[in-house]
Design a protein around this motif. Structure first.
Motif, mmCIF file in Angstrom:
data_model
loop_
_atom_site.group_PDB
_atom_site.id
_atom_site.type_symbol
_atom_site.label_atom_id
_atom_site.label_comp_id
_atom_site.label_asym_id
_atom_site.label_seq_id
_atom_site.Cartn_x
_atom_site.Cartn_y
_atom_site.Cartn_z
ATOM 1 N N VAL A 202 -1.295 -2.178 7.355
ATOM 2 C CA VAL A 202 -1.309 -0.840 6.133
ATOM 3 C C VAL A 202 -0.813 -0.624 5.921
ATOM 4 O O VAL A 202 0.217 0.511 6.508
ATOM 5 C CB VAL A 202 -2.820 0.019 5.573
ATOM 6 C CG1 VAL A 202 -3.031 0.245 4.526
ATOM 7 C CG2 VAL A 202 -4.082 -1.221 6.096
ATOM 8 N N SER A 208 1.946 2.451 -4.015
ATOM 9 C CA SER A 208 0.983 1.810 -3.649
ATOM 10 C C SER A 208 0.558 1.507 -2.443
ATOM 11 O O SER A 208 1.594 2.477 -1.222
ATOM 12 C CB SER A 208 1.906 0.127 -3.958
ATOM 13 O OG SER A 208 2.561 -0.296 -3.713
ATOM 14 N N THR A 210 -0.196 -1.404 0.407
ATOM 15 C CA THR A 210 -0.412 -2.915 0.716
ATOM 16 C C THR A 210 -0.638 -3.409 2.255
ATOM 17 O O THR A 210 -1.010 -2.534 2.917
ATOM 18 C CB THR A 210 1.056 -3.835 0.189
ATOM 19 O OG1 THR A 210 2.398 -3.037 1.581
ATOM 20 C CG2 THR A 210 1.534 -3.849 -0.813
ATOM 21 N N GLY A 223 -1.413 -5.134 -3.695
ATOM 22 C CA GLY A 223 -2.033 -4.495 -3.162
ATOM 23 C C GLY A 223 -2.856 -3.563 -4.351
ATOM 24 O O GLY A 223 -3.217 -4.427 -5.198
ATOM 25 N N ALA A 250 -8.901 0.695 3.242
ATOM 26 C CA ALA A 250 -8.474 -0.661 3.301
ATOM 27 C C ALA A 250 -9.578 -1.354 4.495
ATOM 28 O O ALA A 250 -9.126 -1.190 5.231
ATOM 29 C CB ALA A 250 -6.903 -0.941 3.770
#
Length: 409
Positions: A202, A208, A210, A223, A250
């Motif tokens: 991650v 952002s 992604t 993302g 995530a």
């Protein structure tokens, strides 16, 4: 979003080791959606939990690993209280640990020295393995600026917020004294993170979050927006990243990584953000100071924030995530403080730490105790945070402890 990268796949020369070199090749013994399937023939020939060259023991081999400003590294065994010299890293201008390895940056030398403390835990959720092997200097990396470090069972990631450079390392090779770079990632300078999630990674940039594979290539799918990320942390559930409006979680899937936004319950001023997430390793909750008036607690299972008021400002907050969901911290009065969310009760020690050097204090929390270094006093303190924040033990140190990490967990 594409991150410029190189994939050198190179092995750095190994400095003289501090003990016998051990081939510490980790083998998978638990299923994870982000892990590659194990080879059946290898699995049948290798005993469950086997790590070549290491001794498996029935209990955690916990150590307090510490360095002084000149980079003299030591480890204090919490079972025997023996203090062992690990080696020299050069001036330690920045420091991080992933619970086994120490990462010390010398700006003058322009490099990071990686020290294997020789004790670690492999946690597969339903069972755990504890290992000990000879400590050694694993190698060096060219480096500049600060350092953050995080690992999965197969990958280690180091990241410099100062330069925006992230490096992915083969963790099994690192345990055998070889620094093998799998990829370099350039995100641009920002206060973000590069954190392994199984065999994936991650990664943040200034706007952002992604996901990449272990060679640094972007995974399929987009993302998610995360304005002004300020660090992240692995939890039992997944990797959580601090964003201006809350957090991004995530989680690994069979074919990639899913992202989920967890917004704050109401808009939050920049100074009151949860910008330094921390927890007891392997737990689902994370905590962070909330400006001068409280503490943030995020349960990544429930996807829920709590804002907990405190009587004094906290400079550090760690989610112990124990039977009482305690949050352990250090406040601006130099005390170790403990907050129980259900009752709102705060308990504090006597002032133990120099208030003018609190930015040099590292707080480490495990299931039973908390540990802090006392800059300038040559001491490490053990605190029983569940028993009225009682000072349990005081350990004199061989050098002044400028940096501290509990390793072996």
């Amino acid at each position: 979003m594409h991150h410029p990268l190189t994939r050198p796949g190179r092995r750095r020369a190994l400095p003289v080791p501090l003990g016998l070199l051990a081939a510490l090749t980790l083998t998978a013994c638990g299923a994870d959606p982000a892990d590659e399937p194990a080879d059946d023939a290898s699995a049948s020939a290798t005993p469950h939990g086997y790590v070549a060259g290491a001794q498996e023991l029935p209990e955690p081999q916990l150590q307090l690993s510490y360095l002084d400003a000149e980079g003299s590294a030591h480890a204090l065994d919490l079972l025997t209280e023996d203090d062992t010299e690990l080696g020299e890293t050069g001036a330690a201008d920045a420091f991080a640990s992933d619970g086994r390895f120490l990462f010390a940056v010398s700006e003058d030398a322009g490099e990071m020295t990686i020290v294997d403390t020789g004790t670690w835990t492999v946690d597969h959720g339903d069972h755990t393995h504890y290992y000990r092997a000879p400590a050694q200097v694993a190698g060096t990396l060219d480096w500049s600026g600060e350092v953050q470090a995080a690992s999965s069972e197969t990958l280690t990631a180091v990241f410099s917020p100062t330069t925006g450079t992230g490096v992915l390392l083969d963790r099994a090779d690192l345990g055998s004294g070889q620094v093998t770079e799998l990829a370099r990632i350039d995100t641009g300078p920002h206060r973000g993170a590069v954190i392994p999630l199984g065999n994936r990674v991650v990664v943040t940039d200034p706007t952002s979050v992604t996901a990449l594979d272990s060679s640094g290539e972007p995974l399929p799918g987009d993302g998610v927006e995360c304005i002004d990320p300020r660090g992240g942390l692995a939890t039992r559930v997944g990797v959580v990243v601090s964003c201006a409006d809350g957090a991004v979680l995530a989680t690994g899937t069979d074919d990639g990584v899913d992202f989920e936004r967890i917004p704050y319950p109401a808009p939050v001023a920049d100074a009151d953000r949860a910008a330094a997430l921390d927890n007891r390793p392997g737990r689902p909750s994370v905590a962070a100071p909330a400006g001068t008036g409280g503490v943030w607690l995020l349960d990544t299972r429930a996807r829920e924030w709590q804002l907990l008021p405190t009587d004094t400002p906290w400079v550090t907050a760690v989610a112990a995530d124990d039977d009482a969901d305690r949050v352990v911290g250090v406040d601006t009065a130099g005390r170790v403080v403990v907050l129980e969310p259900a009752s709102g009760t705060t308990t504090a020690s006597e002032p133990l730490l120099p208030v003018d050097r609190l930015d040099e204090v590292d707080l480490q929390v495990d299931p039973d105790r908390a540990y802090v270094n006392v800059p300038g006093a040559g001491q490490l303190l053990e605190i029983d945070y569940a028993d009225d924040v009682r000072l349990a033990r005081t350990f004199p140190t061989a050098v002044d402890p400028a940096h501290l990490a509990e390793t072996g967990r």
